[in-house]
Motif scaffolding. Structure first.
Motif, PDB file in Angstrom:
ATOM      1  N   HIS A 217     -10.564 -26.710   5.905  1.00  0.00           N
ATOM      2  CA  HIS A 217     -11.707 -27.309   6.575  1.00  0.00           C
ATOM      3  C   HIS A 217     -12.841 -26.311   6.782  1.00  0.00           C
ATOM      4  N   PRO A 218     -14.080 -26.827   6.826  1.00  0.00           N
ATOM      5  CA  PRO A 218     -15.215 -25.947   7.096  1.00  0.00           C
ATOM      6  C   PRO A 218     -15.187 -25.446   8.534  1.00  0.00           C
ATOM      7  N   GLY A 219     -15.784 -24.288   8.739  1.00  0.00           N
ATOM      8  CA  GLY A 219     -15.931 -23.769  10.100  1.00  0.00           C
ATOM      9  C   GLY A 219     -14.750 -22.985  10.620  1.00  0.00           C
ATOM     10  N   VAL A 220     -13.681 -22.910   9.844  1.00  0.00           N
ATOM     11  CA  VAL A 220     -12.545 -22.097  10.274  1.00  0.00           C
ATOM     12  C   VAL A 220     -12.073 -21.195   9.142  1.00  0.00           C
ATOM     13  N   VAL A 221     -11.421 -20.097   9.536  1.00  0.00           N
ATOM     14  CA  VAL A 221     -10.762 -19.248   8.555  1.00  0.00           C
ATOM     15  C   VAL A 221      -9.349 -19.784   8.377  1.00  0.00           C
ATOM     16  N   THR A 222      -9.031 -20.186   7.164  1.00  0.00           N
ATOM     17  CA  THR A 222      -7.680 -20.671   6.872  1.00  0.00           C
ATOM     18  C   THR A 222      -6.935 -19.588   6.119  1.00  0.00           C
ATOM     19  N   GLY A 223      -5.818 -19.157   6.698  1.00  0.00           N
ATOM     20  CA  GLY A 223      -5.011 -18.131   6.040  1.00  0.00           C
ATOM     21  C   GLY A 223      -4.063 -18.770   5.057  1.00  0.00           C
ATOM     22  N   PHE A 224      -3.902 -18.138   3.909  1.00  0.00           N
ATOM     23  CA  PHE A 224      -3.005 -18.640   2.869  1.00  0.00           C
ATOM     24  C   PHE A 224      -1.942 -17.571   2.690  1.00  0.00           C
ATOM     25  N   LEU A 225      -0.763 -17.873   3.215  1.00  0.00           N
ATOM     26  CA  LEU A 225       0.223 -16.834   3.396  1.00  0.00           C
ATOM     27  C   LEU A 225       1.448 -17.110   2.549  1.00  0.00           C
ATOM     28  N   GLY A 226       1.994 -16.057   2.000  1.00  0.00           N
ATOM     29  CA  GLY A 226       3.225 -16.220   1.239  1.00  0.00           C
ATOM     30  C   GLY A 226       3.635 -14.888   0.672  1.00  0.00           C
ATOM     31  N   PRO A 227       4.922 -14.724   0.380  1.00  0.00           N
ATOM     32  CA  PRO A 227       5.375 -13.469  -0.218  1.00  0.00           C
ATOM     33  C   PRO A 227       4.740 -13.302  -1.603  1.00  0.00           C
ATOM     34  N   ASN A 228       4.842 -12.099  -2.160  1.00  0.00           N
ATOM     35  CA  ASN A 228       4.348 -11.884  -3.517  1.00  0.00           C
ATOM     36  C   ASN A 228       5.048 -12.843  -4.463  1.00  0.00           C
ATOM     37  N   GLY A 229       4.284 -13.418  -5.392  1.00  0.00           N
ATOM     38  CA  GLY A 229       4.888 -14.322  -6.368  1.00  0.00           C
ATOM     39  C   GLY A 229       5.101 -15.727  -5.845  1.00  0.00           C
ATOM     40  N   ALA A 230       4.536 -16.039  -4.673  1.00  0.00           N
ATOM     41  CA  ALA A 230       4.761 -17.359  -4.081  1.00  0.00           C
ATOM     42  C   ALA A 230       3.904 -18.434  -4.730  1.00  0.00           C
ATOM     43  N   GLY A 231       2.849 -18.015  -5.451  1.00  0.00           N
ATOM     44  CA  GLY A 231       1.971 -18.992  -6.086  1.00  0.00           C
ATOM     45  C   GLY A 231       0.583 -19.045  -5.470  1.00  0.00           C
ATOM     46  N   LYS A 232       0.256 -18.071  -4.633  1.00  0.00           N
ATOM     47  CA  LYS A 232      -1.064 -18.066  -3.980  1.00  0.00           C
ATOM     48  C   LYS A 232      -2.191 -17.919  -4.996  1.00  0.00           C
ATOM     49  N   SER A 233      -2.065 -16.906  -5.854  1.00  0.00           N
ATOM     50  CA  SER A 233      -3.139 -16.663  -6.823  1.00  0.00           C
ATOM     51  C   SER A 233      -3.275 -17.817  -7.796  1.00  0.00           C
ATOM     52  N   THR A 234      -2.150 -18.355  -8.242  1.00  0.00           N
ATOM     53  CA  THR A 234      -2.197 -19.492  -9.172  1.00  0.00           C
ATOM     54  C   THR A 234      -2.923 -20.667  -8.530  1.00  0.00           C
ATOM     55  N   THR A 235      -2.630 -20.928  -7.252  1.00  0.00           N
ATOM     56  CA  THR A 235      -3.299 -22.016  -6.547  1.00  0.00           C
ATOM     57  C   THR A 235      -4.806 -21.778  -6.513  1.00  0.00           C
ATOM     58  N   MET A 236      -5.197 -20.539  -6.202  1.00  0.00           N
ATOM     59  CA  MET A 236      -6.627 -20.234  -6.126  1.00  0.00           C
ATOM     60  C   MET A 236      -7.296 -20.366  -7.488  1.00  0.00           C
ATOM     61  N   ARG A 237      -6.567 -19.965  -8.540  1.00  0.00           N
ATOM     62  CA  ARG A 237      -7.144 -20.082  -9.890  1.00  0.00           C
ATOM     63  C   ARG A 237      -7.325 -21.559 -10.265  1.00  0.00           C
ATOM     64  N   MET A 238      -6.416 -22.394  -9.796  1.00  0.00           N
ATOM     65  CA  MET A 238      -6.573 -23.829 -10.091  1.00  0.00           C
ATOM     66  C   MET A 238      -7.762 -24.417  -9.326  1.00  0.00           C
ATOM     67  N   ILE A 239      -7.985 -23.929  -8.106  1.00  0.00           N
ATOM     68  CA  ILE A 239      -9.145 -24.403  -7.335  1.00  0.00           C
ATOM     69  C   ILE A 239     -10.423 -24.111  -8.117  1.00  0.00           C
ATOM     70  N   LEU A 240     -10.467 -22.942  -8.757  1.00  0.00           N
ATOM     71  CA  LEU A 240     -11.670 -22.516  -9.480  1.00  0.00           C
ATOM     72  C   LEU A 240     -11.722 -23.028 -10.917  1.00  0.00           C
ATOM     73  N   GLY A 241     -10.735 -23.841 -11.292  1.00  0.00           N
ATOM     74  CA  GLY A 241     -10.756 -24.385 -12.642  1.00  0.00           C
ATOM     75  C   GLY A 241     -10.409 -23.378 -13.723  1.00  0.00           C
ATOM     76  N   LEU A 242      -9.887 -22.208 -13.336  1.00  0.00           N
ATOM     77  CA  LEU A 242      -9.513 -21.221 -14.353  1.00  0.00           C
ATOM     78  C   LEU A 242      -8.190 -21.607 -14.995  1.00  0.00           C
ATOM     79  N   ASP A 243      -7.283 -22.160 -14.187  1.00  0.00           N
ATOM     80  CA  ASP A 243      -6.030 -22.697 -14.702  1.00  0.00           C
ATOM     81  C   ASP A 243      -6.057 -24.205 -14.520  1.00  0.00           C
ATOM     82  N   ARG A 244      -5.505 -24.899 -15.487  1.00  0.00           N
ATOM     83  CA  ARG A 244      -5.478 -26.353 -15.427  1.00  0.00           C
ATOM     84  C   ARG A 244      -4.178 -26.790 -14.755  1.00  0.00           C
ATOM     85  N   PRO A 245      -4.246 -27.605 -13.689  1.00  0.00           N
ATOM     86  CA  PRO A 245      -3.012 -28.042 -13.031  1.00  0.00           C
ATOM     87  C   PRO A 245      -2.136 -28.848 -13.995  1.00  0.00           C
ATOM     88  N   SER A 246      -0.811 -28.677 -13.886  1.00  0.00           N
ATOM     89  CA  SER A 246       0.105 -29.489 -14.691  1.00  0.00           C
ATOM     90  C   SER A 246       0.159 -30.899 -14.122  1.00  0.00           C
TER      91      SER A 246
END
Lengths: 309, 266
Positions: free
Chosen positions: A25-54
């Protein structure tokens, strides 16, 4: 505003992100937390259209990222790995990005000053330290004055001063009404900046909750009791809402009773107490407990044992 | 944060501007283009000087093969290495450094990036190589003139070959851009470009001549270099049909690059 619905990414037979839904949501800092390899970067890349969601969808401000006509003004992103040509100066890197949507040179100068890179702006980015690279990445993210900011592990490689700067920057960006989405594998860092938390492990959504709720849930108090009559005390304390565990002789770990209640019961039954100490689980412990089943890479079982002690 | 008026949309013209900034702000661009220019002019003058000084003692066959138009431009054989490499690097350099993620985040439709890279690099190469070819031609004629071996632009085929050298080199560069986008890895793409341009024709020679004559002239570099002969090789293609086929190869490679750029994860 970011909305992910059933977002899934598979690489071959490995599922990196598994049916994840959340809203930033706008107006707040949302933390995206997870151990290494949890899929955080992949999720962010999909948001930016760099990776295509399956499977599933993710939209930014109501549209798929690649449907925006002025993407840099919608979303600014700092991705995990450096996204900078090592042979180009910081200044020219920003100029080239700015040119794609007609952002004026004056704005480039502005973000260079904002991130404190003025003195090295004319130097080639290949010679930058990790911290300088992060600052340049943040400058790129802020170029278009976007309403949504995505930062993947922004404090990586920053010195204490830089970390403090990032914390304040994130809060300021949120206070200006922007949606701020920040990933980290460090709970302690998130605790200081994020108001909302999205936790993933092994690609699955584990928690989507406000930081306050998470802290309350995490601070389930336990009381450490040391007594020569530990065995008898254990029987006396037993109750439906009470759990008692013991990791060393004469010592009990009691959950579900306050230290006052335990002291009272002990006194009434003539049980000697050597120690009666309320314990509070740290956020880091709570996070590790939450994700302990979903850590991809683990140095044996050590991490878990350290938490349990 | 101050409010800068920013309502700008991504347009092809703006992406062109962005790619122009990217191309001119890398040192590798400057040095690689310099290498191509030096190869063209330097080799041209050197060959001309060698022919001019050895002319009196040269075998008749070599004298018969001599052309004051094509000899000075033979440096293109070396220059194509530099331009093919630079074409590859225009894209593979972004993949190897991670820059591609910033680029594609700024232009998520992706294809405008490929068109802009090809257009900017193609235009720069064409203009620079046109100037270089003409300078090489005139400089070499000056050297050759001491033995009265020189020719002029009005000689048959002269303008076609001098300008054609620049055209051929430009298309080599564009082939590099396309293969850089297809393969993404610098070493792999460079090996592929020169495998196609330099190795395939040699392998073609190995084939029995009944096969070879149906294959060899149509290989990319042989087709493209048909533009650079004074008279068409017997069994080879005409200058413009040959060059046209070479362009078709480049267009097909660019189309394939566009297709995979759209589909693959960055």
């Amino acid at each position: 505003m970011i909305e992910a619905r059933g977002l899934t990414k598979r690489y071959g037979d490995k599922t990196a992100v598994d049916d994840v839904s959340f809203t930033v949501h706008p107006g707040v800092v949302t933390g995206f937390l997870g151990p290494n390899g949890a899929g955080k970067s992949t999720t962010m890349r999909m948001i930016l259209g760099l990776d295509r969601p399956s499977a599933g969808t993710v939209t930014v401000n109501g549209r798929r990222y690649d449907q925006h006509r002025a993407p840099l003004h919608e979303v600014g992103a700092l991705l995990e790995a450096k996204a900078i040509h090592t042979g180009r100066t910081a200044h020219n890197h920003l100029l080239a990005l700015a040119a794609t949507t007609g952002i004026p040179r004056s704005r480039v100068e502005e973000v260079v000053d904002l991130v404190g890179l003025r003195s090295v702006a004319r130097k080639r980015a290949g010679g930058f330290s990790l911290g300088m690279g992060q600052r340049l990445g943040i400058a790129s993210a802020l170029l278009g004055d976007p309403s949504t900011v995505i930062l993947d592990e922004p404090v990586n490689g920053l010195d204490p001063e830089g970390i403090l700067w990032i914390r304040n920057l994130l809060k300021d960006l949120a206070a200006e009404g922007r949606a701020v989405f920040v990933s980290s594998h460090l709970m302690s860092e998130m605790a200081l900046t994020a108001e909302h938390l999205i936790v993933i492990g092994r690609g699955r959504l584990i928690a989507d909750t406000s930081m306050r709720e998470f802290v309350e849930q995490a601070s389930r108090n336990s009381v450490r009791v040391r007594s020569p009559h530990a065995g008898r005390l254990r029987d006396l304390l037993a109750g439906p809402e009470v759990t008692v565990s013991s990791s060393e002789t004469e010592t009990l770990e009691v959950r579900g009773l306050t230290s006052d209640q335990i002291g009272q019961i002990a006194a009434e039954n003539g049980v000697t107490l050597f120690e009666l100490a309320p314990q509070q689980a740290s956020l880091e412990e709570a996070f590790m407990e939450l994700t302990s089943d979903s850590v991809e890479y683990r140095a044996a079982e050590r991490a878990r044992e350290e938490v349990a002690v | 944060m101050t409010a800068v008026p920013m309502t700008g949309k991504v347009t092809q013209v703006r992406v062109l501007h962005s790619e122009w900034i990217k191309l001119r702000t890398l040192r590798s661009t400057f040095f690689t283009l310099l290498a191509a220019v030096i190869a063209m002019i330097g080799m041209g003058l050197l060959f001309s000087y060698v022919f001019e000084s050895q002319w009196a003692t040269m075998e008749p066959q070599r004298k018969a093969d001599f052309s004051a138009i094509t000899l000075p431009l033979r440096g293109y054989f070396l220059a194509q290495l530099a331009l093919g490499v630079l074409g590859v690097l225009v894209i593979s350099g972004e993949y190897s450094t991670g820059m591609i993620r910033a680029t594609l985040s700024a232009v998520p439709k992706r294809l405008p990036v490929l068109w802009a890279k090809a257009a900017v690099f193609g235009a720069v190469t064409l203009v620079l190589m046109l100037v270089t070819s003409f300078v090489t031609f005139f400089g070499s004629q000056a050297v050759l003139s001491s033995r009265h071996l020189q020719t002029t632009l009005s000689a048959p085929g002269a303008v076609r070959i001098v300008a054609g050298t620049a055209l051929y080199l430009t298309v080599v560069g564009l082939l590099g851009v396309a293969l850089g986008a297809l393969i993404r890895n610098t070493a792999g793409a460079i090996a592929t470009v020169f495998g196609l341009l330099l190795v395939l024709p040699v392998l073609g020679e190995v084939l029995p001549s009944s096969w070879s004559k149906h294959i060899t002239p149509y290989l990319p570099s042989n087709a493209g270099q048909a533009l650079l002969n004074v008279r068409p090789d017997p069994g080879g293609m005409g200058p413009w049909t040959g060059f046209g086929l070479f362009c078709v190869y480049a267009v097909v490679a660019l189309a394939a690059a566009a297709y995979v750029l759209r589909r693959r994860d960055a």
